[in-house]
Enzyme design. Structure first.
Site, PDB file in Angstrom:
ATOM      1  N   HIS A  77       2.722   0.953   0.849  1.00 25.27           N
ATOM      2  CA  HIS A  77       3.882   0.661   0.004  1.00 25.27           C
ATOM      3  C   HIS A  77       5.211   0.747   0.755  1.00 25.27           C
ATOM      4  O   HIS A  77       6.240   0.329   0.227  1.00 25.27           O
ATOM      5  CB  HIS A  77       3.884   1.593  -1.228  1.00 25.27           C
ATOM      6  CG  HIS A  77       4.399   0.935  -2.466  1.00 25.27           C
ATOM      7  ND1 HIS A  77       4.165   1.416  -3.733  1.00 25.27           N
ATOM      8  CD2 HIS A  77       5.172  -0.171  -2.633  1.00 25.27           C
ATOM      9  CE1 HIS A  77       4.774   0.635  -4.624  1.00 25.27           C
ATOM     10  NE2 HIS A  77       5.389  -0.334  -3.975  1.00 25.27           N
ATOM     11  N   ASP A 104       3.282   2.227 -10.524  1.00 28.26           N
ATOM     12  CA  ASP A 104       2.748   3.113  -9.484  1.00 28.26           C
ATOM     13  C   ASP A 104       2.325   4.445 -10.099  1.00 28.26           C
ATOM     14  O   ASP A 104       2.995   4.951 -11.010  1.00 28.26           O
ATOM     15  CB  ASP A 104       3.884   3.361  -8.463  1.00 28.26           C
ATOM     16  CG  ASP A 104       3.413   3.816  -7.085  1.00 28.26           C
ATOM     17  OD1 ASP A 104       2.502   4.649  -7.027  1.00 28.26           O
ATOM     18  OD2 ASP A 104       3.998   3.353  -6.100  1.00 28.26           O
ATOM     19  N   HIS A 106       2.540   7.084  -8.413  1.00 30.83           N
ATOM     20  CA  HIS A 106       3.473   8.012  -7.765  1.00 30.83           C
ATOM     21  C   HIS A 106       4.891   7.469  -7.903  1.00 30.83           C
ATOM     22  O   HIS A 106       5.083   6.298  -8.241  1.00 30.83           O
ATOM     23  CB  HIS A 106       3.112   8.157  -6.290  1.00 30.83           C
ATOM     24  CG  HIS A 106       1.658   8.465  -6.051  1.00 30.83           C
ATOM     25  ND1 HIS A 106       0.708   7.467  -5.867  1.00 30.83           N
ATOM     26  CD2 HIS A 106       0.993   9.639  -6.016  1.00 30.83           C
ATOM     27  CE1 HIS A 106      -0.481   8.026  -5.715  1.00 30.83           C
ATOM     28  NE2 HIS A 106      -0.346   9.345  -5.803  1.00 30.83           N
ATOM     29  N   ASP A 108       7.089   7.580  -5.271  1.00 33.53           N
ATOM     30  CA  ASP A 108       7.511   7.112  -3.939  1.00 33.53           C
ATOM     31  C   ASP A 108       8.989   7.402  -3.701  1.00 33.53           C
ATOM     32  O   ASP A 108       9.727   6.597  -3.137  1.00 33.53           O
ATOM     33  CB  ASP A 108       7.210   5.615  -3.756  1.00 33.53           C
ATOM     34  CG  ASP A 108       5.713   5.326  -3.772  1.00 33.53           C
ATOM     35  OD1 ASP A 108       4.917   6.286  -3.703  1.00 33.53           O
ATOM     36  OD2 ASP A 108       5.337   4.152  -3.867  1.00 33.53           O
ATOM     37  N   HIS A 121       5.057   5.942   3.217  1.00 34.91           N
ATOM     38  CA  HIS A 121       4.718   5.189   2.000  1.00 34.91           C
ATOM     39  C   HIS A 121       4.994   5.999   0.729  1.00 34.91           C
ATOM     40  O   HIS A 121       4.880   5.453  -0.378  1.00 34.91           O
ATOM     41  CB  HIS A 121       3.286   4.625   2.041  1.00 34.91           C
ATOM     42  CG  HIS A 121       2.203   5.648   2.159  1.00 34.91           C
ATOM     43  ND1 HIS A 121       1.699   6.322   1.086  1.00 34.91           N
ATOM     44  CD2 HIS A 121       1.527   6.101   3.244  1.00 34.91           C
ATOM     45  CE1 HIS A 121       0.744   7.141   1.503  1.00 34.91           C
ATOM     46  NE2 HIS A 121       0.629   7.040   2.807  1.00 34.91           N
ATOM     47  N   ASP A 208       1.735  -1.176  -7.167  1.00 34.43           N
ATOM     48  CA  ASP A 208       0.856  -0.340  -6.344  1.00 34.43           C
ATOM     49  C   ASP A 208      -0.470  -0.221  -7.092  1.00 34.43           C
ATOM     50  O   ASP A 208      -0.509   0.252  -8.234  1.00 34.43           O
ATOM     51  CB  ASP A 208       1.511   1.042  -6.157  1.00 34.43           C
ATOM     52  CG  ASP A 208       0.766   1.917  -5.167  1.00 34.43           C
ATOM     53  OD1 ASP A 208      -0.477   1.862  -5.139  1.00 34.43           O
ATOM     54  OD2 ASP A 208       1.442   2.683  -4.450  1.00 34.43           O
ATOM     55  N   ASP A 210      -2.692   1.784  -7.000  1.00 26.81           N
ATOM     56  CA  ASP A 210      -3.107   3.129  -7.424  1.00 26.81           C
ATOM     57  C   ASP A 210      -2.601   3.481  -8.821  1.00 26.81           C
ATOM     58  O   ASP A 210      -2.946   4.529  -9.367  1.00 26.81           O
ATOM     59  CB  ASP A 210      -2.770   4.198  -6.380  1.00 26.81           C
ATOM     60  CG  ASP A 210      -1.289   4.517  -6.248  1.00 26.81           C
ATOM     61  OD1 ASP A 210      -0.515   4.279  -7.197  1.00 26.81           O
ATOM     62  OD2 ASP A 210      -0.909   5.032  -5.172  1.00 26.81           O
ATOM     63  N   GLU A 253      -1.352  -1.362  -1.286  1.00 29.18           N
ATOM     64  CA  GLU A 253      -2.204  -0.160  -1.214  1.00 29.18           C
ATOM     65  C   GLU A 253      -3.684  -0.418  -1.427  1.00 29.18           C
ATOM     66  O   GLU A 253      -4.449   0.513  -1.672  1.00 29.18           O
ATOM     67  CB  GLU A 253      -1.702   0.949  -2.155  1.00 29.18           C
ATOM     68  CG  GLU A 253      -0.339   1.534  -1.775  1.00 29.18           C
ATOM     69  CD  GLU A 253      -0.358   2.473  -0.561  1.00 29.18           C
ATOM     70  OE1 GLU A 253      -1.464   2.888  -0.166  1.00 29.18           O
ATOM     71  OE2 GLU A 253       0.718   2.750  -0.011  1.00 29.18           O
TER      72      GLU A 253
HETATM   73 MN   LIG Z   1       3.377   3.495  -4.161  1.00 28.15          MN
END
Ligand SMILES: [Mn+2]
Length: 281
Positions: A77, A104, A106, A108, A121, A208, A210, A253
Site C-alpha cells: 500500500h 482498509d 488498517h 495506514d 506500507h 486494500d 485486507d 496488498e
Molecule cells: Mn493498507
C-alpha cells in the site's frame, strides 16, 4: 506478484468485456527487497519506496494527460503515496481538488516515530495528509495531497495505539467495521461518497484487499478477522460506479504466495469490475 495474480485472474478480459478499451502499462520496475538493506528500522526501505512512488506518480500523471482512467495494481500500500500524489497534482494544476476513499482494515496512519514495525506500507495515508518523512510527503511538491475534510477511511478494525491519536488529530472521516455493522454498507457509502466528492473534481479509491474478511481474501499480508463480506464489498464498488465521480482506482496488498488458488486476485478482478460498471442486471 500481485499485479501478475490479477492479470492471471483475467482482469484485462473482464474490463474489455464491460466495453472498456484496456491498455496494460506493464510493471514499474522495483528492486528485490531481499537484495537490499532495509536502512532505517523505523522506516524500512524508505529511499527505495520513495523512488518507486515518484515513478508511480509520474506514470499516473501521464496516464491522466493521455485521457485514460488509471487502474493501479499492487504491490504493497505504500504505492498509494505515488498514485494519489499524481492524481492530486494533475487536478491541482487545473484548479481542482480531489477526495480520497481509503478502504482498509488498517488506518495506514503511522509515521516512523509511531510505527511499531517500521513498515512503510503502514504510513501512506499519513504521508498524503502531510505527516511523516519528507521523502514521502514531498513527492510532486510539499503540500498535503488531500484535505482531511475530503478523506474517508472505511472498514478499519485494527490500529496501533499511537496511530489512533494521529487518526483523531488528522480530522479525516472514519467508518469503522462497527459503523458498517450498525448502519449498513449502503448508508456508510452514501455518506462517504458525499464527503469525498464535496466541492471536488471527484475522488480517488484506494482499496486494500485486507479490508475483506480473511475467509474471502486469504492472500493478503496482514489479515484481520471481522472484515467485509463479499456482498458488502461489491455493494461499495457498485455505489462508487453509480456515483460517476471516481477519478482513479487502485487495488493493493494481494500476495499470491499466501493465497489459495488465486482466490484473492479473482475477488479483486470482480471488485474492480463492479467499480468500473459491471451490474447484476
Ligand atoms: Mn493498507
Amino acid at each position: 506478484m500481485g499485479p501478475s495474480a490479477l492479470r492471471a485472474a483475467g482482469l484485462g478480459a473482464a474490463l474489455q468485456g464491460l466495453g472498456h478499451a484496456v491498455e496494460d502499462g506493464g510493471n514499474i520496475s522495483v528492486k528485490n527487497p531481499e537484495e537490499q538493506h532495509f536502512g532505517d528500522k523505523r522506516a524500512k526501505y524508505l529511499s527505495e519506496i520513495a523512488g518507486i512512488c515518484h515513478d508511480v506518480a509520474e506514470r499516473i500523471t501521464r496516464t491522466l494527460e493521455e485521457d485514460f482512467f488509471p487502474v493501479s495494481l499492487g504491490g504493497d500500500h505504500s504505492m498509494a503515496v505515488g498514485t494519489v500524489a499524481g492524481i492530486s497534482k494533475f487536478h491541482q494544476q487545473r484548479g481542482q481538488s480531489v477526495g480520497l476513499i481509503w478502504i482498509d482494515a488498517h488506518a495506514d496512519m503511522n509515521t516512523p516515530e509511531t510505527s511499531p514495525s517500521g513498515n512503510v506500507h503502514g504510513m501512506p495515508f499519513a504521508a498524503l495528509l502531510g505527516f511523516g518523512p519528507q521523502a514521502l510527503t514531498g513527492i510532486l511538491g510539499d503540500a498535503a495531497k488531500i484535505s482531511s475534510q475530503r478523506a474517508v477511511l472505511i472498514g478499519v478494525r485494527d490500529m496501533d495505539s499511537r496511530e489512533k491519536k494521529t487518526v483523531k488529530r488528522s480530522g479525516i472521516h472514519v467508518f469503522t467495521m462497527r459503523d458498517i455493522d450498525e448502519q449498513g454498507m449502503r448508508a456508510v457509502m452514501e455518506k462517504s461518497l458525499s464527503l469525498a466528492s464535496d466541492g471536488a473534481a471527484g475522488f480517488i479509491v484506494s482499496l486494500d484487499m485486507d479490508v475483506m474478511d480473511p475467509i474471502e481474501a486469504p492472500g493478503v499480508g496482514t489479515p484481520v478477522q471481522g472484515g467485509l463480506t463479499f456482498r458488502e464489498a461489491h455493494l461499495a464498488m457498485e455505489m462508487i460506479a453509480d456515483s460517476g465521480r471516481m477519478l482513479s482506482l487502485e487495488l493493493v496488498e494481494i500476495n499470491p504466495i499466501i493465497d489459495i488458488m488465486n482466490k484473492t486476485a479473482i475477488l479483486g478482478v470482480g471488485l474492480i469490475s463492479s467499480a468500473l460498471g459491471k451490474k447484476i442486471l
